[in-house]
Write a protein that holds these residues in place. Structure first.
Motif, PDB file in Angstrom:
ATOM      1  N   UNK A   1       0.861  -1.181   0.000  1.00  0.00           N
ATOM      2  CA  UNK A   1       0.000   0.000   0.000  1.00  0.00           C
ATOM      3  C   UNK A   1       0.898   1.231   0.000  1.00  0.00           C
ATOM      4  N   UNK A   2       0.728   2.071  -1.002  1.00  0.00           N
ATOM      5  CA  UNK A   2       1.465   3.326  -1.087  1.00  0.00           C
ATOM      6  C   UNK A   2       0.584   4.468  -0.627  1.00  0.00           C
ATOM      7  N   UNK A   3       1.080   5.248   0.327  1.00  0.00           N
ATOM      8  CA  UNK A   3       0.333   6.388   0.851  1.00  0.00           C
ATOM      9  C   UNK A   3       0.950   7.677   0.326  1.00  0.00           C
ATOM     10  N   UNK A   4       0.086   8.550  -0.161  1.00  0.00           N
ATOM     11  CA  UNK A   4       0.498   9.824  -0.742  1.00  0.00           C
ATOM     12  C   UNK A   4      -0.301  10.925  -0.069  1.00  0.00           C
ATOM     13  N   UNK A   5       0.352  12.017   0.273  1.00  0.00           N
ATOM     14  CA  UNK A   5      -0.359  13.146   0.854  1.00  0.00           C
ATOM     15  C   UNK A   5       0.595  14.067   1.572  1.00  0.00           C
ATOM     16  N   UNK A   6       0.135  15.284   1.774  1.00  0.00           N
ATOM     17  CA  UNK A   6       0.947  16.277   2.461  1.00  0.00           C
ATOM     18  C   UNK A   6       1.114  15.926   3.936  1.00  0.00           C
ATOM     19  N   UNK A   7       2.010  16.644   4.601  1.00  0.00           N
ATOM     20  CA  UNK A   7       2.158  16.494   6.050  1.00  0.00           C
ATOM     21  C   UNK A   7       0.812  16.756   6.717  1.00  0.00           C
ATOM     22  N   UNK A   8       0.501  15.941   7.711  1.00  0.00           N
ATOM     23  CA  UNK A   8      -0.705  16.175   8.500  1.00  0.00           C
ATOM     24  C   UNK A   8      -1.999  15.696   7.876  1.00  0.00           C
TER      25      UNK A   8
ATOM     26  N   UNK B   1      -3.197   5.041  -2.058  1.00  0.00           N
ATOM     27  CA  UNK B   1      -4.156   5.842  -1.298  1.00  0.00           C
ATOM     28  C   UNK B   1      -3.634   7.269  -1.259  1.00  0.00           C
ATOM     29  N   UNK B   2      -4.368   8.159  -1.888  1.00  0.00           N
ATOM     30  CA  UNK B   2      -4.019   9.583  -1.922  1.00  0.00           C
ATOM     31  C   UNK B   2      -4.936  10.321  -0.961  1.00  0.00           C
ATOM     32  N   UNK B   3      -4.312  11.011  -0.012  1.00  0.00           N
ATOM     33  CA  UNK B   3      -5.071  11.700   1.032  1.00  0.00           C
ATOM     34  C   UNK B   3      -4.891  13.203   0.855  1.00  0.00           C
ATOM     35  N   UNK B   4      -6.005  13.914   0.825  1.00  0.00           N
ATOM     36  CA  UNK B   4      -5.952  15.371   0.683  1.00  0.00           C
ATOM     37  C   UNK B   4      -6.808  16.026   1.759  1.00  0.00           C
ATOM     38  N   UNK B   5      -6.399  17.233   2.129  1.00  0.00           N
ATOM     39  CA  UNK B   5      -7.180  18.048   3.062  1.00  0.00           C
ATOM     40  C   UNK B   5      -8.423  18.552   2.349  1.00  0.00           C
ATOM     41  N   UNK B   6      -9.531  18.545   3.047  1.00  0.00           N
ATOM     42  CA  UNK B   6     -10.754  19.140   2.518  1.00  0.00           C
ATOM     43  C   UNK B   6     -11.387  20.032   3.586  1.00  0.00           C
ATOM     44  N   UNK B   7     -10.566  20.579   4.410  1.00  0.00           N
ATOM     45  CA  UNK B   7     -11.010  21.400   5.520  1.00  0.00           C
ATOM     46  C   UNK B   7     -10.152  21.079   6.726  1.00  0.00           C
ATOM     47  N   UNK B   8     -10.462  21.710   7.823  1.00  0.00           N
ATOM     48  CA  UNK B   8      -9.634  21.554   9.017  1.00  0.00           C
ATOM     49  C   UNK B   8      -9.571  20.108   9.508  1.00  0.00           C
ATOM     50  N   UNK B   9     -10.717  19.446   9.577  1.00  0.00           N
ATOM     51  CA  UNK B   9     -10.773  18.075  10.067  1.00  0.00           C
ATOM     52  C   UNK B   9     -11.049  17.054   8.964  1.00  0.00           C
ATOM     53  N   UNK B  10     -11.561  17.493   7.842  1.00  0.00           N
ATOM     54  CA  UNK B  10     -12.031  16.579   6.807  1.00  0.00           C
ATOM     55  C   UNK B  10     -10.916  16.225   5.832  1.00  0.00           C
TER      56      UNK B  10
END
Length: 175
Positions: free
Chosen positions: A38-45, A131-140
């Motif tokens: 599993x490769x994880x992609x996304x900014x810090x946090x 799995x690409x993770x992106x911010x969509x708001x403060x908690x989302x």
């Protein structure tokens, strides 16, 4: 926790909290059979390590032990399957990946999760769940899951089935 959309090739998940992200990780962990990458992609946090904590719980490893392996590079967690958790954030180039020992875990039985997978270059197998993770708001957060080969495709299909089971069913009124 909300499954936003799913198709044969991709699954999109919306997480409104740390608990949602961990819950998705548990679903993934329970679906694993061994040998998946599993490769994880996304900014810090964005919650990459949080997702790994959930995967560990789904594998019945101790989730409280999961931390970002930034300085060690690879941590192992033992549950019903061995989980290798790599963090490539501090690597200067894809050439450095060969020195980490990551390839030792790509043995067909170990579940290998790689944070900052984009730093790995060609060192990761072609068949992996991305799995690409992106911010969509403060908690989302929005998590996009996609398969790149037959093994990851089978895993994604299992996750799509789980998504179908966890979606609220619509109620129809009959008159």
């Amino acid at each position: 926790m909300a499954w936003a959309t799913s198709s044969r090739d991709c699954l999109r998940f919306i997480s409104s909290s740390v608990e949602d992200t961990e819950r998705l990780g548990r679903v993934i962990g329970r679906a694993l059979r061994g040998g998946e990458v599993i490769g994880l992609y996304g900014d810090l946090g964005t919650g990459k390590t949080t997702l790994v904590r959930g995967i560990a719980a789904g594998l019945r490893a101790a989730p409280r032990l999961v931390s970002s392996p930034t300085f060690v590079l690879i941590h192992e967690y033992r549950g019903r399957l061995l989980l290798a958790h790599a963090d490539l954030y501090r690597l200067a180039s894809p050439d450095d990946v060969a020195q980490t020992g990551l390839s030792d875990y790509l043995d067909g039985t170990t579940v290998t999760v790689v944070e900052w997978a984009d730093h790995a270059g060609a060192e990761l197998p072609n068949d992996r769940l991305e799995i690409r993770i992106t911010h969509r708001g403060r908690e989302t957060r929005v998590l996009h899951l996609s398969a790149t080969g037959p093994i990851s495709g089978a895993l994604l299909r299992k996750l799509c089935l789980a998504a179908g089971r966890s979606r609220p069913r619509s109620r129809s009124r009959t008159g």
